[in-house]
Design an enzyme around this catalytic site. Structure first.
Site, PDB file in Angstrom:
ATOM      1  N   LYS A 135       5.361   9.949 -38.705  1.00 38.46           N
ATOM      2  CA  LYS A 135       5.628   8.977 -39.591  1.00 38.46           C
ATOM      3  C   LYS A 135       7.228   9.228 -39.692  1.00 38.46           C
ATOM      4  CE  LYS A 135       1.962   6.589 -39.917  1.00 38.46           C
ATOM      5  NZ  LYS A 135       1.917   5.278 -39.476  1.00 38.46           N
ATOM      6  N   ILE A 195      -5.904  -1.491 -43.581  1.00 42.40           N
ATOM      7  CA  ILE A 195      -4.756  -2.312 -44.360  1.00 42.40           C
ATOM      8  C   ILE A 195      -4.286  -3.643 -43.650  1.00 42.40           C
ATOM      9  CG2 ILE A 195      -2.523  -2.053 -45.356  1.00 42.40           C
ATOM     10  CD1 ILE A 195      -2.853   1.059 -45.216  1.00 42.40           C
ATOM     11  N   TYR A 255       3.569   4.135 -48.302  1.00 36.79           N
ATOM     12  CA  TYR A 255       2.382   3.921 -48.815  1.00 36.79           C
ATOM     13  C   TYR A 255       1.854   5.302 -49.682  1.00 36.79           C
ATOM     14  CZ  TYR A 255       1.627   0.557 -45.052  1.00 36.79           C
ATOM     15  OH  TYR A 255       1.761  -0.437 -44.175  1.00 36.79           O
ATOM     16  N   SER A 292       4.437   6.756 -44.878  1.00 34.55           N
ATOM     17  CA  SER A 292       3.440   7.366 -45.844  1.00 34.55           C
ATOM     18  C   SER A 292       4.167   8.107 -46.753  1.00 34.55           C
ATOM     19  CB  SER A 292       2.553   8.174 -44.829  1.00 34.55           C
ATOM     20  OG  SER A 292       1.712   8.828 -45.862  1.00 34.55           O
ATOM     21  N   ASP A 348      -4.787  -5.519 -31.775  1.00 33.58           N
ATOM     22  CA  ASP A 348      -5.593  -4.349 -31.797  1.00 33.58           C
ATOM     23  C   ASP A 348      -6.121  -3.794 -30.637  1.00 33.58           C
ATOM     24  OD1 ASP A 348      -6.487  -3.116 -34.986  1.00 33.58           O
ATOM     25  OD2 ASP A 348      -7.369  -2.215 -33.158  1.00 33.58           O
ATOM     26  N   ASN A 349      -6.448  -2.730 -30.352  1.00 36.57           N
ATOM     27  CA  ASN A 349      -7.275  -2.175 -29.353  1.00 36.57           C
ATOM     28  C   ASN A 349      -8.738  -1.846 -29.626  1.00 36.57           C
ATOM     29  OD1 ASN A 349      -6.741   0.347 -30.474  1.00 36.57           O
ATOM     30  ND2 ASN A 349      -6.201   1.366 -28.688  1.00 36.57           N
ATOM     31  N   LYS A 351      -4.511   8.012 -37.586  1.00 36.03           N
ATOM     32  CA  LYS A 351      -4.367   8.540 -38.992  1.00 36.03           C
ATOM     33  C   LYS A 351      -4.827   9.667 -39.526  1.00 36.03           C
ATOM     34  CE  LYS A 351      -7.195   5.425 -41.220  1.00 36.03           C
ATOM     35  NZ  LYS A 351      -7.942   4.356 -42.575  1.00 36.03           N
ATOM     36  N   PHE A 362       1.264  -1.823 -38.153  1.00 36.45           N
ATOM     37  CA  PHE A 362       0.206  -0.860 -38.552  1.00 36.45           C
ATOM     38  C   PHE A 362      -0.454   0.173 -37.465  1.00 36.45           C
ATOM     39  CE2 PHE A 362      -0.363  -4.530 -41.455  1.00 36.45           C
ATOM     40  CZ  PHE A 362       0.066  -4.032 -42.689  1.00 36.45           C
ATOM     41  N   TYR A 376       0.600  14.461 -37.798  1.00 39.34           N
ATOM     42  CA  TYR A 376       0.532  12.909 -38.213  1.00 39.34           C
ATOM     43  C   TYR A 376       1.544  12.827 -39.082  1.00 39.34           C
ATOM     44  CZ  TYR A 376      -0.714   9.284 -41.315  1.00 39.34           C
ATOM     45  OH  TYR A 376      -0.604   7.923 -41.884  1.00 39.34           O
ATOM     46  N   ASP A 385      -3.047  20.615 -48.735  1.00 38.57           N
ATOM     47  CA  ASP A 385      -3.128  19.509 -49.993  1.00 38.57           C
ATOM     48  C   ASP A 385      -1.875  20.124 -50.948  1.00 38.57           C
ATOM     49  OD1 ASP A 385      -5.076  17.640 -49.581  1.00 38.57           O
ATOM     50  OD2 ASP A 385      -6.499  18.965 -50.865  1.00 38.57           O
TER      51      ASP A 385
HETATM   52  P1  NAD Z   1      -6.838   2.013 -39.455  1.00 46.02           P
HETATM   53  O1  NAD Z   1      -7.183   2.936 -38.501  1.00 46.02           O
HETATM   54  O2  NAD Z   1      -7.854   1.175 -40.279  1.00 46.02           O
HETATM   55  O3  NAD Z   1      -5.931   0.778 -38.522  1.00 46.02           O
HETATM   56  C1  NAD Z   1      -5.075   1.089 -37.733  1.00 46.02           C
HETATM   57  C2  NAD Z   1      -5.521  -0.022 -36.610  1.00 46.02           C
HETATM   58  O4  NAD Z   1      -4.686   0.298 -35.641  1.00 46.02           O
HETATM   59  C3  NAD Z   1      -6.961   0.302 -35.880  1.00 46.02           C
HETATM   60  O5  NAD Z   1      -7.589  -1.013 -36.176  1.00 46.02           O
HETATM   61  C4  NAD Z   1      -6.984   0.536 -34.492  1.00 46.02           C
HETATM   62  O6  NAD Z   1      -7.864   0.387 -34.028  1.00 46.02           O
HETATM   63  C5  NAD Z   1      -5.417   0.054 -34.322  1.00 46.02           C
HETATM   64  N1  NAD Z   1      -4.861   0.923 -33.184  1.00 46.02           N
HETATM   65  C6  NAD Z   1      -4.781   2.357 -33.244  1.00 46.02           C
HETATM   66  N2  NAD Z   1      -4.133   2.597 -32.029  1.00 46.02           N
HETATM   67  C7  NAD Z   1      -3.711   1.330 -31.344  1.00 46.02           C
HETATM   68  C8  NAD Z   1      -3.165   1.278 -30.276  1.00 46.02           C
HETATM   69  N3  NAD Z   1      -3.028   1.986 -29.395  1.00 46.02           N
HETATM   70  N4  NAD Z   1      -3.177  -0.368 -29.767  1.00 46.02           N
HETATM   71  C9  NAD Z   1      -3.468  -1.086 -30.793  1.00 46.02           C
HETATM   72  N5  NAD Z   1      -4.031  -0.831 -31.981  1.00 46.02           N
HETATM   73  C10 NAD Z   1      -4.335   0.378 -32.197  1.00 46.02           C
HETATM   74  O7  NAD Z   1      -5.886   2.664 -40.385  1.00 46.02           O
HETATM   75  P2  NAD Z   1      -5.148   1.941 -41.815  1.00 46.02           P
HETATM   76  O8  NAD Z   1      -5.472   2.878 -42.814  1.00 46.02           O
HETATM   77  O9  NAD Z   1      -5.196   0.626 -41.860  1.00 46.02           O
HETATM   78  O10 NAD Z   1      -3.458   2.433 -41.678  1.00 46.02           O
HETATM   79  C11 NAD Z   1      -2.740   1.406 -41.136  1.00 46.02           C
HETATM   80  C12 NAD Z   1      -1.481   2.378 -41.009  1.00 46.02           C
HETATM   81  O11 NAD Z   1      -1.002   2.689 -42.469  1.00 46.02           O
HETATM   82  C13 NAD Z   1      -1.367   3.135 -40.063  1.00 46.02           C
HETATM   83  O12 NAD Z   1      -0.079   3.269 -39.479  1.00 46.02           O
HETATM   84  C14 NAD Z   1      -1.492   4.435 -40.854  1.00 46.02           C
HETATM   85  O13 NAD Z   1      -0.951   5.868 -40.532  1.00 46.02           O
HETATM   86  C15 NAD Z   1      -0.493   3.827 -42.114  1.00 46.02           C
HETATM   87  N6  NAD Z   1      -1.067   4.656 -43.349  1.00 46.02           N
HETATM   88  C16 NAD Z   1      -2.286   4.589 -43.991  1.00 46.02           C
HETATM   89  C17 NAD Z   1      -2.664   5.332 -44.963  1.00 46.02           C
HETATM   90  C18 NAD Z   1      -4.102   5.556 -45.351  1.00 46.02           C
HETATM   91  O14 NAD Z   1      -4.445   6.322 -46.246  1.00 46.02           O
HETATM   92  N7  NAD Z   1      -4.992   4.679 -44.842  1.00 46.02           N
HETATM   93  C19 NAD Z   1      -1.723   5.924 -45.752  1.00 46.02           C
HETATM   94  C20 NAD Z   1      -0.351   5.855 -45.158  1.00 46.02           C
HETATM   95  C21 NAD Z   1       0.015   5.212 -44.254  1.00 46.02           C
HETATM   96  N1  UFG Z   2     -10.572  15.282 -51.633  1.00 51.19           N
HETATM   97  C1  UFG Z   2     -11.812  16.043 -52.330  1.00 51.19           C
HETATM   98  N2  UFG Z   2     -12.984  16.089 -51.848  1.00 51.19           N
HETATM   99  C2  UFG Z   2     -13.056  15.377 -50.544  1.00 51.19           C
HETATM  100  C3  UFG Z   2     -11.846  14.413 -50.017  1.00 51.19           C
HETATM  101  C4  UFG Z   2     -10.535  14.550 -50.782  1.00 51.19           C
HETATM  102  O1  UFG Z   2     -11.467  16.810 -53.388  1.00 51.19           O
HETATM  103  O2  UFG Z   2     -14.212  15.295 -49.973  1.00 51.19           O
HETATM  104  C5  UFG Z   2      -9.434  15.597 -52.499  1.00 51.19           C
HETATM  105  C6  UFG Z   2      -8.155  16.130 -51.900  1.00 51.19           C
HETATM  106  O3  UFG Z   2      -8.242  17.289 -51.998  1.00 51.19           O
HETATM  107  C7  UFG Z   2      -7.064  15.345 -52.432  1.00 51.19           C
HETATM  108  C8  UFG Z   2      -7.488  14.063 -53.001  1.00 51.19           C
HETATM  109  O4  UFG Z   2      -8.898  14.127 -53.015  1.00 51.19           O
HETATM  110  O5  UFG Z   2      -6.815  16.164 -53.587  1.00 51.19           O
HETATM  111  C9  UFG Z   2      -7.071  12.983 -52.062  1.00 51.19           C
HETATM  112  O6  UFG Z   2      -7.628  13.274 -50.727  1.00 51.19           O
HETATM  113  P1  UFG Z   2      -7.563  12.158 -49.661  1.00 51.19           P
HETATM  114  O7  UFG Z   2      -8.037  13.083 -48.413  1.00 51.19           O
HETATM  115  O8  UFG Z   2      -8.271  11.004 -49.903  1.00 51.19           O
HETATM  116  O9  UFG Z   2      -5.822  11.681 -49.535  1.00 51.19           O
HETATM  117  P2  UFG Z   2      -4.735  12.605 -49.173  1.00 51.19           P
HETATM  118  O10 UFG Z   2      -3.900  12.448 -50.278  1.00 51.19           O
HETATM  119  O11 UFG Z   2      -5.040  13.969 -48.770  1.00 51.19           O
HETATM  120  O12 UFG Z   2      -3.981  11.791 -47.792  1.00 51.19           O
HETATM  121  C10 UFG Z   2      -3.932  10.478 -47.807  1.00 51.19           C
HETATM  122  C11 UFG Z   2      -4.159  10.197 -46.223  1.00 51.19           C
HETATM  123  C12 UFG Z   2      -3.106  10.661 -45.376  1.00 51.19           C
HETATM  124  C13 UFG Z   2      -1.651   9.778 -46.140  1.00 51.19           C
HETATM  125  C14 UFG Z   2      -1.764  10.229 -47.646  1.00 51.19           C
HETATM  126  C15 UFG Z   2      -0.539   9.581 -48.055  1.00 51.19           C
HETATM  127  O13 UFG Z   2      -5.121  10.784 -45.520  1.00 51.19           O
HETATM  128  O14 UFG Z   2      -2.821  10.249 -44.127  1.00 51.19           O
HETATM  129  O15 UFG Z   2      -2.972   9.899 -47.973  1.00 51.19           O
HETATM  130  O16 UFG Z   2      -0.787   8.228 -47.942  1.00 51.19           O
HETATM  131  F1  UFG Z   2      -0.372  10.345 -45.509  1.00 51.19           F
END
Ligand code: NAD
Ligand code: UFG
Length: 337
Positions: free
Chosen positions: A153, A12, A176, A125, A31-32, A85, A81, A149, A297
């Site tokens: 949040k 993101i 999100y 989230s 980023d790290n 996760k 960000f 996790y 779920d």
């Molecule tokens: P991502 O893992 O792709 O991006 C996170 C980035 O943070 C990575 O590039 C990672 O290298 C960096 N990072 C982690 N720990 C670090 C540290 N200690 N120092 C510096 N950098 C660090 O994840 P994303 O999907 O882009 O998610 C971004 C944010 O959104 C996260 O906080 C995640 O919890 C939140 N979020 C994601 C989702 C999702 O489904 N992708 C849903 C809800 C919330």
């Molecule tokens: N699912 C399957 N098969 C798979 C993977 C997922 O059927 O192989 C289903 C899950 O059961 C769920 C739906 O697809 O019903 C979505 O699952 P995801 O794992 O893609 O997403 P979640 O809603 O479980 O969770 C995601 C992130 C969480 C975040 C949340 C809300 O993984 O970190 O969205 O943002 F908190």
């Protein structure tokens, strides 16, 4: 504005850096590379034509983070960000998650204070709502978190809220729903490490032949077709919301020091609908089977996004088909590499 983006090479974060550049803002990213790669920086530059100002910093290293922030002049706001996760991993190794997600956020707040920065947008989230009756709005009660996790949040939201009471910090927490899809250029997208936990990368990896079969986790839920419902939001729409959130802070449009916004589409789709959409836009068949339910779920969740629309002036522009189309183009791009 000059914006510091933590986790700027992540999924993101990278899309948000692009949209911040597109909107004319100056970006400094850190980023790290724990869950991303340095070549993302070149790819962002290819998209925007602008070089990303970047420094490798780990937010767990308070001194390095503070020194970096002090070395930067004129940062107006931070978009935070950087976090781990993976829900399952957080159950196995909760301390790793509390240290990075909560400890890292506290370090960031100290560093911001030292550098005199008082505006932050935080990645939260919809997981904070647990099993609530959709559509959920921002006033929906937060139940006990279902994973470490999810708890990180909730705790970070509380840390940020409490700190607004003791400082001049202004916060936007962005909850999100399910971010999916990739940039139209296919130069940046989601890079799941190992076997994906999430539905959409599992679908695309199955279609390309990296995975043999997708398991649909349960078809006996009380929903239209028995599979779980989620609100799938395109990552570019999500990225654009961050630009609006930062401008909301800068223009002092808030009535409280701490504001929360849901970021979703307002539309719920079942797992089978997502597969159907993918098959339609890609012309590929997804090899899937129905399996048992996955522990933890929620049955169905989707957003009420009226607040983001009315207050931030933001709403989504892309539909599920576009999410699947860009996710598929990204998967094919990765396969070529
Ligand atoms: P991502 O893992 O792709 O991006 C996170 C980035 O943070 C990575 O590039 C990672 O290298 C960096 N990072 C982690 N720990 C670090 C540290 N200690 N120092 C510096 N950098 C660090 O994840 P994303 O999907 O882009 O998610 C971004 C944010 O959104 C996260 O906080 C995640 O919890 C939140 N979020 C994601 C989702 C999702 O489904 N992708 C849903 C809800 C919330
Ligand atoms: N699912 C399957 N098969 C798979 C993977 C997922 O059927 O192989 C289903 C899950 O059961 C769920 C739906 O697809 O019903 C979505 O699952 P995801 O794992 O893609 O997403 P979640 O809603 O479980 O969770 C995601 C992130 C969480 C975040 C949340 C809300 O993984 O970190 O969205 O943002 F908190």
């Amino acid at each position: 504005m000059k914006i510091l983006v933590t986790g700027g090479t992540g999924y993101i974060g990278s899309h948000t850096v692009v949209e911040l550049h597109n909107a004319g803002h100056e970006v400094v990213a850190i980023d790290n590379f724990d869950n991303s790669y340095p070549d993302v920086l070149d790819n962002i530059e290819k998209i925007t034509g602008k070089k990303v100002v970047f420094q490798k910093v780990d937010i767990r290293d308070k001194k390095a983070l503070t020194d970096f922030m002090l070395s930067q002049k004129g940062i107006d706001a931070v978009i935070h960000f950087a976090a781990f996760k993976a829900v399952g991993e957080s159950v196995q190794n909760p301390l790793k998650y509390y240290e990075n997600n909560v400890g890292g956020t506290v370090n960031l707040l100290y560093a911001m204070e030292a550098a005199g920065i008082s505006q932050i947008a935080f990645s939260s989230s919809c997981t904070v709502y647990g099993e609530a009756n959709p559509p959920v709005d921002e006033s929906t009660a937060k139940p006990e978190a279902q994973s470490p996790y999810g708890n990180t949040k909730q705790i970070c939201e509380e840390v940020l809220f409490d700190y607004t009471k003791a400082s001049n910090l202004k916060v936007v927490s962005l909850r999100y729903f399910n971010p999916v899809g990739a940039h139209d250029s296919s130069l940046i997208g989601e890079l799941p490490i190992g076997v994906p936990n999430n539905l959409v990368p599992f679908i695309t990896q199955t279609a390309i032949g990296k995975r043999e079969v997708l398991t649909v986790f349960g078809n006996d839920y009380p929903t239209i077709d028995g599979t779980c419902i989620r609100d799938y939001i395109h990552v570019v729409d999500l990225a654009k919301a961050h630009v609006k959130a930062i401008e909301f802070l800068e223009q002092k449009k808030y009535s409280e020091a701490y504001s929360v916004f849901n970021l979703g589409t307002g539309q719920g789709n079942s797992v089978l609908e997502v597969i159907q959409s993918f098959e339609k836009v890609s012309g590929e068949k997804v090899n899937y089977k129905i399996g048992p339910r996955r522990g933890g779920d929620v049955i169905q969740i989707y957003a009420n996004c009226d607040k983001a629309t009315n207050v931030l002036g933001w709403k989504t522009e892309r539909d599920l088909d576009n999410c699947m189309q860009t996710a598929w183009a990204w998967e094919k791009h990765l396969a070529q590499k």
